[in-house]
Write a protein that holds these residues in place. Structure first.
Motif, short mmCIF file in Angstrom:
data_model
loop_
_atom_site.label_atom_id
_atom_site.label_comp_id
_atom_site.label_asym_id
_atom_site.label_seq_id
_atom_site.Cartn_x
_atom_site.Cartn_y
_atom_site.Cartn_z
N ILE A 119 0.84 -1.20 0.00
CA ILE A 119 0.00 0.00 0.00
C ILE A 119 0.87 1.25 0.00
CG2 ILE A 119 -1.67 1.35 1.32
CD1 ILE A 119 -2.91 -1.25 2.27
N ASP A 120 1.92 1.23 0.82
CA ASP A 120 2.84 2.38 0.87
C ASP A 120 3.45 2.65 -0.50
OD1 ASP A 120 2.49 2.92 3.57
OD2 ASP A 120 4.11 1.59 4.20
N ALA A 121 3.89 1.59 -1.16
CA ALA A 121 4.51 1.74 -2.48
C ALA A 121 3.50 2.25 -3.50
CB ALA A 121 5.11 0.42 -2.93
N LEU A 122 2.28 1.76 -3.43
CA LEU A 122 1.22 2.18 -4.35
C LEU A 122 0.94 3.67 -4.21
CD1 LEU A 122 -1.15 1.52 -6.33
CD2 LEU A 122 -2.53 1.05 -4.29
N ILE A 123 0.65 4.11 -2.99
CA ILE A 123 0.30 5.51 -2.75
C ILE A 123 1.50 6.42 -3.00
CG2 ILE A 123 -0.45 7.17 -1.01
CD1 ILE A 123 -2.66 5.35 -2.07
N GLY A 124 2.67 5.98 -2.59
CA GLY A 124 3.86 6.80 -2.76
C GLY A 124 4.27 6.99 -4.22
N GLY A 125 3.83 6.10 -5.08
CA GLY A 125 4.19 6.18 -6.49
C GLY A 125 3.19 6.93 -7.34
#
Length: 241
Positions: free
Chosen positions: A66-72
């Motif tokens: 989720i962190d990678a998704l939102i951060g990207g």
């Protein structure tokens, strides 16, 4: 630059219609699901209609994912938490593990994604949670009912918390919708469900998509913390199924 809308459970019966409608509304749609094959199939079908989406395979139980998704991504203009699981079990057959699975997907994943997305959202952004009419109470799936009731409670609480940021949070409560889940029922069970509908018919995934479009669109500015029933009047009364 197009406003970005993220839809979870994008390969599901309702998710597909939501993705298509938001893309037609002019959003840059990021379609999230944990199943790669159905997600890519959806992207291919829509491409055949001249509609481009961005499929992302993510397991929402994975916080790092989720962190990678939102951060990207750029800050979201709209987040639609459509991912969910459903299960029917007699009351005394529901286990603690059954409850945990329902809450992990139907509540915790949505809450985690909302929290991380909202931290970067600008005023005017929208969150739409797909709950269920069943949160009012229904037989044979107490664990599911409880998880969707919790999602409604979270919708109201987060609407209050995020109002100062100018973020609107609402829920949609679908009733009986013509999805593969409904069509998988026996003819007798399906007929029993339809008999409880005041309109005498099931809704369509597009009915849910239209409601999402209404709540997630840029014109909306003064509805928050509410539950919109899209259930053909079933919530007006009658015995739960």
């Amino acid at each position: 630059m197009k406003a970005v809308a993220l839809v979870t459970g994008a390969a599901g019966g309702m998710g597909q219609a939501i993705v298509r409608r938001l893309a037609l509304d002019g959003f840059r749609v990021v379609a999230v699901d944990r199943g790669e094959a159905p997600l890519l199939a959806l992207a291919g079908r829509l491409r055949g209609e001249g509609i481009e989406i961005e499929p992302r395979v993510v397991d929402l139980a994975d916080e790092a994912g989720i962190d990678a998704l939102i951060g990207g991504l750029p800050p979201l203009a709209a987040l639609v938490n459509s991912a969910g699981v459903f299960d029917e079990r007699p009351f005394f057959d529901v286990s603690q593990d059954d409850f945990r699975r329902m809450f992990e997907v139907n509540l915790i994943a949505a809450a985690s994604l909302t929290q991380k997305a909202a931290a970067r959202m600008a005023p005017g952004a929208k969150v739409v949670n797909i709950a269920s009419r069943a949160y009012l109470g229904a037989r044979h799936h107490a664990h599911y009912v409880a998880s969707k009731a919790a999602l409604v409670g979270y919708t109201r609480a987060s609407a209050m918390e995020l109002a100062e940021r100018g973020i609107l949070v609402n829920a949609i409560a679908p009733g009986l919708i013509d999805t593969p889940m409904l069509r998988a029922l026996t003819p007798e069970r399906r007929a029993a469900q339809l008999a409880l509908q005041p309109t005498g018919k099931a809704g369509t995934p597009e009915d849910i998509a239209h409601a999402v479009s209404f709540l997630a669109g840029p014109a909306m500015s003064f509805i928050t913390g509410q539950v919109l029933f899209v259930d053909g009047g079933k919530s007006l009364g009658g015995s739960g199924a």
